[in-house]
Design a protein around this motif. Structure first.
Motif, PDB file in Angstrom:
ATOM      1  N   LEU A 132       0.833  -1.200   0.000  1.00  0.00           N
ATOM      2  CA  LEU A 132       0.000   0.000   0.000  1.00  0.00           C
ATOM      3  C   LEU A 132       0.870   1.253   0.000  1.00  0.00           C
ATOM      4  O   LEU A 132       0.632   2.186  -0.767  1.00  0.00           O
TER       5      LEU A 132
ATOM      6  N   VAL B   3      -6.840  -1.746   3.054  1.00  0.00           N
ATOM      7  CA  VAL B   3      -7.085  -0.667   2.098  1.00  0.00           C
ATOM      8  C   VAL B   3      -6.621   0.691   2.606  1.00  0.00           C
ATOM      9  O   VAL B   3      -6.647   1.675   1.876  1.00  0.00           O
TER      10      VAL B   3
ATOM     11  N   ALA C 277      -5.599   3.130  -0.299  1.00  0.00           N
ATOM     12  CA  ALA C 277      -5.534   2.608  -1.662  1.00  0.00           C
ATOM     13  C   ALA C 277      -6.380   3.486  -2.580  1.00  0.00           C
ATOM     14  O   ALA C 277      -7.503   3.859  -2.218  1.00  0.00           O
TER      15      ALA C 277
ATOM     16  N   GLY D 227       2.424   1.563  -3.403  1.00  0.00           N
ATOM     17  CA  GLY D 227       1.420   1.941  -4.390  1.00  0.00           C
ATOM     18  C   GLY D 227       0.931   3.369  -4.267  1.00  0.00           C
ATOM     19  O   GLY D 227       0.353   3.909  -5.218  1.00  0.00           O
ATOM     20  N   THR D 228       1.155   3.989  -3.120  1.00  0.00           N
ATOM     21  CA  THR D 228       0.740   5.382  -2.931  1.00  0.00           C
ATOM     22  C   THR D 228       1.938   6.324  -2.903  1.00  0.00           C
ATOM     23  O   THR D 228       1.814   7.482  -2.487  1.00  0.00           O
TER      24      THR D 228
END
Length: 134
Positions: free
Chosen positions: A17, A52, A72, A20-21
Motif C-alpha cells: 500500500l 485498504v 488505496a 502503491g501510494t
C-alpha cells in the motif's frame, strides 16, 4: 470496513500500500522499534479482509504525531482516511495526549484540505531535519 491495530501478518500488504501510494516503506526493524513503544497507534483499515488503508501515529508522552496516512486509490473518498484518523484520535485521547501534530507537504493542497476539514490548523512552523544515519 473495519479499523484495527496492525499485526505482523499485515506487513506485506501495508508495504504494498505504501509503495502503491508513493511512500517509502518502513523496514521491519524500524516498525519493530515503533511497535515496542506504542503499538496501539499503528492502525489498518480493511474491507473484505484486504488492507485498504493505514495510519501510523506515535506519542512521546507530550505530543501525538501522525506520521503516515495512506489509502488505496480505489478506496479513496469513501471515508477510510477519516475513519482511520478518528480511531487514532480516540486512542490518543485515551493516552491523555493533549495535542496531535502532523506534517503536510506544501505542494499537497488536497491533503491540506483533508486535514483542515478534520480540524487541523496549519502552523507557521519551520521544519528542520537532520538524518542521523548514512
Amino acid at each position: 470496513m473495519r479499523v484495527r491495530e496492525f499485526a505482523w501478518p499485515d506487513y506485506d500488504d501495508v508495504a504494498a500500500l505504501w509503495t502503491g501510494t508513493g511512500r517509502d516503506v518502513l523496514s521491519r526493524a524500524e516498525l519493530t522499534a515503533k511497535l515496542a513503544r506504542d503499538p496501539q497507534l499503528f492502525l489498518v483499515a480493511e474491507v473484505a479482509e484486504a488492507v485498504v488503508g493505514v495510519v501510523l501515529g506515535t506519542y512521546d508522552g507530550r505530543r501525538g504525531m501522525i506520521l503516515r496516512l495512506a489509502v488505496a486509490p480505489a478506496h479513496r473518498r469513501g471515508g477510510v482516511a477519516t475513519a482511520l484518523v478518528a480511531e487514532l484520535e480516540r486512542r490518543f485521547a485515551a493516552l491523555e495526549c493533549p495535542r496531535v501534530n502532523l506534517l503536510v507537504l506544501p505542494k499537497d493542497a488536497a491533503a491540506l484540505r483533508f486535514w483542515q476539514a478534520l480540524g487541523y490548523v496549519p502552523q507557521p512552523d519551520v521544519l528542520c531535519s537532520k538524518p542521523l544515519s548514512g
